[in-house]
Design an enzyme around this catalytic site. Structure first.
Site, mmCIF file in Angstrom:
data_model
loop_
_atom_site.group_PDB
_atom_site.id
_atom_site.type_symbol
_atom_site.label_atom_id
_atom_site.label_comp_id
_atom_site.label_asym_id
_atom_site.label_seq_id
_atom_site.Cartn_x
_atom_site.Cartn_y
_atom_site.Cartn_z
ATOM 1 N N ASP A 24 0.897 -0.953 0.172
ATOM 2 C CA ASP A 24 -0.013 -0.080 -0.009
ATOM 3 C C ASP A 24 1.047 1.176 -0.044
ATOM 4 O O ASP A 24 2.178 1.084 0.289
ATOM 5 C CB ASP A 24 -0.880 0.107 1.127
ATOM 6 C CG ASP A 24 -2.193 1.042 1.108
ATOM 7 O OD1 ASP A 24 -2.036 1.781 0.309
ATOM 8 O OD2 ASP A 24 -3.124 0.943 1.819
HETATM 9 C C1 BGC Z 1 -4.474 3.611 0.060
HETATM 10 C C2 BGC Z 1 -4.879 2.474 -1.075
HETATM 11 C C3 BGC Z 1 -4.857 3.246 -2.467
HETATM 12 C C4 BGC Z 1 -3.564 3.827 -2.419
HETATM 13 C C5 BGC Z 1 -3.219 4.729 -3.655
HETATM 14 C C6 BGC Z 1 -3.525 4.418 -0.284
HETATM 15 O O1 BGC Z 1 -3.617 5.247 0.874
HETATM 16 O O2 BGC Z 1 -5.040 2.732 1.182
HETATM 17 O O3 BGC Z 1 -6.005 1.862 -1.076
HETATM 18 O O4 BGC Z 1 -4.797 2.086 -3.402
HETATM 19 O O5 BGC Z 1 -3.366 4.977 -1.248
HETATM 20 O O6 BGC Z 1 -3.924 5.714 -3.887
#
Ligand code: BGC
Length: 743
Positions: A264
């Protein structure tokens, strides 16, 4: 053929053959992917290998330019293709070609209980992604709803592992049929948001395997997802983006995942763990803590220079690196290097129509006393629409799933466009919620500024409600912080902005109230007996207005069913009753231990165990027609291990409108050595019936549906003995019971 022509033809053939021969194997699309992977791998330098396993920008990683392997572009997900951001920032890139169709949020998809719509959703989203040049969609999210305070529950598919599994598989397959990878998230136990970076989950293995992992497993082993995203939180004191138990032992070990584990954004914290514990591609972090926004930040990632240094110093061979690169190359050959994938399409009427079908089928009619709904459009009447959610865009906000929708019809517009000449619509705002409507530079094009005081707004609504034939209140939550939004949890179960008081005063002057709740979570409804109809309206995306109007006027007959339990109060929810949320701080505020004390008893499993009567049960949802579910029979009374059993039940539309019913089958283990939930959903089928029509529905389960996870033996076990299939149309309306024996 004359001699000259023959010579020329021969020369051409020889040239083609020579070209084919000189074509490196990795570029030869006729060769199997694994051969191409090995060939590409052996041609890559150390630097090229290191480069492909981490980001080069907010959403992309480099390919291998020297070898003609393209860059790899990801994007959120999961409800539409996120607008482009700047290379190195979260802010908008300022494109005008990046608006999309916003599909309904995944809670709504789950509420359709229609796997075919999940496939259509994935396929349409994949086409949009492909057209926009994205190779991986960061979604779908399949975390289990454990507490209704969870800020991101709207992005997930509810509380039940079986329902979520059946919906995620076709979504992933539909998406990937475009040559665009899914990235199933957030693995695992990212069940609340507020302290997502600090939460360290303690959960027993039964709950892990029976509740929190099945949807991920189905996505991997049945959906063949090419990507999976680690979660921010910790499990067994290790961050999930480099968690040995989850990634090495379970995902890649037990399930044989051959795809790529993506961190993530900012979820990798330790180079050695990232190297050893299964992370394959690192995105979004600025791990040196200094270089945020500078062009060299990516070099400081765990899987960038720090890793390269360790290899150079001889602390690692390239064994782990080659495994990661093989996976990344496999991903490339499935996506960017897949010359047979289509070109995609964007903002097509077909996509809008898919979005609308999902919204129509996902909206849940929770209550309809006296048949107030559908609104009679042939009768002259005055309808008062109340509430900010009737006029508020919901595609902007909520975190990474925020979109720049090419169009979004508002509920009030949908109502105005379809109610016809006989119905006069008036509007009163009633309350002011959040007027901002901006996310990462995408600004909702509407002015919600309201100078009047709360009392003035209430007075206006009450005055107008007095002589309205019917009041339709669009309330609920929105996508602002501390509501249905990423990064925080809700602070309370109740509705915000004084909506409870407003409903009460309106109910005092008008008996015909329809409450349309816009949210991805259940909410407290202390006034529920004072309104006649309640509709769960989710976040419906681009066609929100059309869809709510379809349902309110009966243009579409509601057929959605709740994918979660609608609790009366927070204290009824296991996590809250047992005081395990948000957990206990330690290490000077670095870690918060959250123990899932309720184990496998999540959602309706807990309600059954504790004898709690929810406001609306899991699987509940009404229709404008009526159905009769006939007597259920089974094709056998005893089954052997590995065998299957089929139940047959008739469903008849006994009303006057065409409609669909979801027949649900729950399994009850009458006696077991380990404690089990009273019942568990194991099969369902949605059938569409004309008035008077009757159909036979067949539901087949295997012995896997009878098994529990034996944590001591670490395996699934179906214990011989008596079982019952409970069949009906809601978890609290299962009138058909068929007993059978597992030998
Ligand atoms: C989120 C993800 C997301 C990623 C990219 C993160 O903060 O938890 O779900 O895909 O950011 O935007």
């Amino acid at each position: 053929m004359n001699k000259t022509i023959m010579t020329v033809a021969l020369a051409a053939l020889t040239a083609t053959a020579a070209l084919a021969q000189s074509l490196p194997v990795y570029l030869d699309a006729t060769k199997p992917i694994e051969q191409r992977v090995e060939d590409a791998l052996k041609r890559m330098t150390l630097d090229e290998k290191i480069a492909v396993i981490h980001a080069q920008s907010k959403f992309s990683s480099p390919g291998v330019p020297r070898m003609g392997i393209p860059e790899f572009w990801t994007d959120d997900g999961p409800h539409g293709v996120r607008p482009d951001v700047l290379w190195d920032e979260w802010e908008q890139a300022g494109q005008t070609n990046d608006s999309c169709v916003a599909f309904p949020a995944l809670t709504c998809l789950a509420a359709t209980w229609n796997p075919q719509l999940a496939r259509a959703y994935g396929r349409a989203l994949g086409e949009e992604a492909r057209y926009r040049g994205k190779d991986m969609i960061l979604g779908p999210g399949v975390n289990i709803l454990r507490t209704p305070l969870g800020g991101r529950n709207f992005e997930y598919m509810g509380e039940d592992p079986y329902l979520t599994s059946r919906m995620v598989v076709p979504y992933v397959q539909g998406l990937q049929s475009n040559g665009v990878a899914a990235c199933v998230k957030h693995f695992a136990m990212n069940n609340d948001e507020e302290y997502r970076h600090q939460v360290n989950v303690t959960v027993d293995d039964r709950a892990l395997y029976e509740i929190y992992l099945p949807a991920f497993k189905a996505a991997v082993t049945e959906g063949h997802a090419w990507g999976l995203m680690g979660a921010y939180n910790l499990y067994k004191n290790q961050h999930n983006c480099h968690n040995r138990y989850l990634l090495c032992d379970i995902l890649k070990g037990e399930w044989g995942f051959d795809g790529v584990v993506v961190s993530d954004w900012g979820g990798a914290h330790d180079t050695r763990q990232a190297v050893e514990n299964g992370l394959d591609m690192e995105f979004g972090t600025w791990t040196d803590g200094l270089s945020f926004g500078t062009s060299n930040a990516y070099d400081n990632y765990c899987l960038a220079q720090p890793y390269r240094e360790l290899i150079k110093r001889g602390e690692y061979t390239t064994k782990e690196l080659d495994d990661k690169v093989r996976r990344v190359l496999r991903l490339f050959f499935r996506t960017t290097m897949n010359s047979s994938r289509g070109y995609g399409s964007m903002n097509s009427e077909a996509h809008y129509s898919t979005a609308r079908s999902i919204a129509d089928e996902g909206i849940v009619l929770l209550k309809n006393d006296g048949g107030l709904l559908p609104l009679d459009t042939t009768k002259a009447q005055r309808v008062l629409v109340v509430g900010e959610n009737a006029i508020k865009m919901m595609t902007v906000g909520g975190g990474s799933s925020s979109l720049k929708a090419q169009r979004e019809t508002l509920p009030i517009e949908g109502m105005r466009n379809c109610l016809g000449e006989k119905i006069r619509i008036d509007y009163a705002r009633g309350y002011v919620g959040d007027t901002i409507g901006e996310y990462n530079g995408v600004v909702a094009k509407q002015r919600l500024y309201e100078p009047r005081t709360a009392n003035e707004l209430i007075a206006e609504a009450v005055e107008k409600a007095k002589d309205a034939d019917c009041v339709v209140f669009f309330g609920g939550l929105n996508k602002s912080d501390y509501q249905d939004a990423e990064g925080h949890d809700r602070k309370e179960y109740g509705l915000p902005y004084g909506q409870d008081r407003l409903v009460e005063v309106l109910a005092a002057v008008n008996r015909n109230i329809v409450f349309v709740n816009i949210s991805g979570n259940p909410v407290a409804m202390p006034w529920r007996n004072k309104v006649k109809s309640i509709v769960q309206g989710w976040f419906l995306g681009s066609t929100a207005g059309e869809a709510v109007a379809d349902i309110l006027t009966g243009r579409a007959n509601p057929s959605g069913k709740l994918p979660y339990t609608w609790w009366q109060k927070l204290g009824d929810v296991a996590a809250h009753k047992l005081g395990t949320y948000p957990g206990t701080w330690r290490d000077g505020g670095k870690i918060i231990d959250e123990e899932y004390k309720e184990g496998i008893f999540v959602g309706y499993r807990w309600a059954d165990k504790e004898g709690i009567k929810p406001v609306f049960a899991f699987g509940h949802g009404l229709s404008y027609t009526t159905f009769r579910i006939g007597k259920a029979t089974a094709d056998k009374t005893r089954l052997a291990q590995g065998d299957s059993i089929t139940f047959t039940v008739s469903v008849e539309n006994t009303g006057t409108r065409e409609g669909s019913e979801v027949v649900q089958l729950y399994v009850r283990d009458c006696k077991s050595t380990l404690v089990r939930p009273y019942k568990e959903l194991k099969a369902f089928s949605k059938v569409s019936l004309k008035p008077g029509e009757k159909k036979e529905v067949r539901l087949t389960i295997g012995t896997d549906a009878l098994s529990f996870f034996d944590d001591k033996a670490h395996r699934w076990t179906a214990e011989p003995g008596d079982f019952e299939a409970l069949i009906g149309n809601s978890s609290d309306n299962l009138k058909q019971k068929v007993r059978f024996v597992l030998m």
